[in-house]
Enzyme design. Sequence first.
Site, PDB file in Angstrom:
ATOM      1  N   ASP A 258      71.370  15.517  41.163  1.00  0.00           N
ATOM      2  CA  ASP A 258      71.012  16.337  40.015  1.00  0.00           C
ATOM      3  C   ASP A 258      70.381  17.612  40.584  1.00  0.00           C
ATOM      4  O   ASP A 258      70.009  17.670  41.759  1.00  0.00           O
ATOM      5  CB  ASP A 258      70.052  15.597  39.075  1.00  0.00           C
ATOM      6  CG  ASP A 258      70.048  16.234  37.676  1.00  0.00           C
ATOM      7  OD1 ASP A 258      70.551  17.370  37.531  1.00  0.00           O
ATOM      8  OD2 ASP A 258      69.535  15.599  36.728  1.00  0.00           O
TER       9      ASP A 258
HETATM   10  C1  BGC Z   1      70.167  18.133  34.313  1.00  0.00           C
HETATM   11  C2  BGC Z   1      71.623  17.718  34.430  1.00  0.00           C
HETATM   12  C3  BGC Z   1      72.502  18.939  34.458  1.00  0.00           C
HETATM   13  C4  BGC Z   1      72.052  19.836  35.587  1.00  0.00           C
HETATM   14  C5  BGC Z   1      72.877  21.103  35.724  1.00  0.00           C
HETATM   15  C6  BGC Z   1      69.788  19.150  35.344  1.00  0.00           C
HETATM   16  O1  BGC Z   1      68.511  19.650  35.124  1.00  0.00           O
HETATM   17  O2  BGC Z   1      69.340  17.000  34.423  1.00  0.00           O
HETATM   18  O3  BGC Z   1      71.980  16.877  33.363  1.00  0.00           O
HETATM   19  O4  BGC Z   1      73.840  18.554  34.591  1.00  0.00           O
HETATM   20  O5  BGC Z   1      70.704  20.219  35.372  1.00  0.00           O
HETATM   21  O6  BGC Z   1      72.616  21.981  34.718  1.00  0.00           O
END
Ligand code: BGC
Length: 742
Positions: A258
């Site tokens: 993530d």
């Molecule tokens: C979120 C993800 C997301 C990623 C990219 C993160 O902060 O938890 O779900 O896909 O950001 O934007």
Amino acid sequence: MKKAILTIAAAIMTIAAMAQPKLTKDNIDDVINAMTLQEKASLLVGVRSSLVPGAAGYTCGIDRFGIPVTVLADGPAGLRIRPTREGDSKTYYATGMPIGTLLASSWDTDLVETVTKAIGEEVLEYGVDVLLAPGVNLHRNPLCGRNFEYFSEDPLLSGKMAAAYVRGIQSNGVGTSVKHFATNNQETNRLENNSIVSQRALRELYLKNFEIAIKEGKPWTVMSSYNKLNGNYTQQDYDLLTTILKKEWGFDGIVMTDWGNKEGTVKSAKAGNDLMEPGRQNEVDRIIAAVQDGSISKEELDRNVRNMLNYIIRTPKFNGYNFTNKPDLAAHAKVALKGAEESIVLLKNDNACLPLKGTEKVALYGVTSIDFVAGGTGSGEVNKAYVVNMEDALIKAGFTLDNTLADFNRTYVNYKKAENRLNHGWAQAKVKEIAVPLSAIHEQAAANDMAIYVLGRNAGEGADRNINGDFELTEAERDLIRDLSVEYHALGKKVVVVLNIGGVIETASWKGLVDAILLPWSPGQEGANAIANILTGKVSPSGKLPMTFPVKYQDHPSSLNFPYDWNLFHARGVKKDFEYTKYEEGIWVGYRHLATRGAEVSYPFGYGLSYTSFEYSTLAIKATADGFEATIAVTNKGSVAGKEVVQLYVSAPEGSLEKPACELKAFAKTKELKPGESQTLTLKVSNYELASFNEATSAWEAASGRYSIRFGSSVQDIRATAEFKLKKALSWPVNNVLSPER
Ligand code: BGC
């Protein structure tokens, strides 16, 4: 002489090509052999680019091997990219589809595939390679701020929905990223929180939905979560990412982090986390240094690089797809409408209050009626061209609206948004309900045929919800419901509540005051039209709850270990539920707890009304090679067409383990049945799906004995029962990993 020179030149070119092969699906090992350490390390770390403005991340391109930059962008309720670009008059809007929780309320995997096939076309046509969706985390607790992106409190429903979601998107030749693996069940301190979970709860609940999604959906990628699980960051956990995900479940795609930059890049790479996103130079440097000092072996490095190359050769970018930037938004708006219509849940409908008969003069209450919540906030928010408001949808459906009220709400919402912009520089995401004077309600009750109150909530990434004023109604909301009930009922007129929310709220204390309650969740840009079509009876509701609506928040055992008050952590430095969260309730989540304890609920799991009624009959159970097959006939006994969701619950013999009173093991939805029409549904369950996880033996075990098979219209409304006998106990041993004691 000339010929000799040409031959030498050709030979040099062949050698050069061998040393520097262009990537194809057949020469991945040659490419790996020709790559420098720097190139390999770079491929494992995301890069910055502006290829598709608003995309969340990119993978590294290496020109000399013909490796393109690939594009990763968010979901799940549609594609998230920037709608406008500097120096460009064109727009790049995406369709705002129903949120994950509403899709799950359809209990219809075909519908989910239809919706996500349309989302996937936008992914492809806007030049994106992977949609960072679906969000699969279980609804452990109703206050998790991202529950709206996720599907259900039940792992089977959640897993089946996720698999369908993946199939729909990937049918376009683009990828998905099933996220957030795993136990990212709260937003509070999500980057550091340590989820402490028993192996049984992990296997049966928090990993089970991912297991189904991986095996049945075959996603190209998985996103590990930010949090820790039993002491290790999930993105650095070999047992989670390699032993279970890749080896036990056979996942053959890439795992990406993530969005962050944790120090343990080396541990992540070794654990089988192939890609670091969004990527920083220090991560490349850490990988290079670790390979040089031997802490990452050449085999580990090449394994991850090979996974990346196998991913890249699947992408539209690699295959030279000529995207148009012109997805069929008009067609997809119709899909968004259908997605909402087929999923909205009717919670209450006293004296057949709905559908509304004939054209009526409606007084529409609630700030949300003109400030509709199509989806949640954060990375899951889609930049859509428009959101249909309730006001517009009802007018289009032929209702006459009370303008005084609409003007009052509009003025208030605009004022609040302007005030917020002035004070904080941005408009508040959700304007809170305003008190409506009793005298005004009194007048409106006399002047209109009925009241519709749109009650709204919004939640999003980075914060969990509160009990006060969020799970519970605010004072203004309570007063409004009470006053509407008194004034309209005094004149024999009806009050309908529409819950435009993203997560479960308290309903038990006020539902008795109103005639009908419709639950559209946050239904996307066309959701208000879908609500209008249900209110008028153009569509008969067929959604069912993918989670329980408890009487009180505290009825969920997880409430003892969930951060429901953010101030506690700041003011008093409390560590419980902030630094760590103990899943002390084990497997007793949602209906597994509530149905087993016979607790009263406001609305049970699987519940949802229709404008017609269904009868279940002619039940048969047939043993198959590896389980059983159940057939059941469903007949529409009412006077309008409708669809029914049949839920198959199993009560297993105890064996050596305590088990929930029943668990969902299969479900199916009928087609639209005309009055009097029947359909026979077939539901299959394998022996493996009957098994529970025994920590003592580290095995899935299906006890021998009688399994009671219950066909329900909800977990509480069982319409037919049968029996399946397992003559011999069965067991499926798995790796004894992820223990909380490690
Ligand atoms: C979120 C993800 C997301 C990623 C990219 C993160 O902060 O938890 O779900 O896909 O950001 O934007």
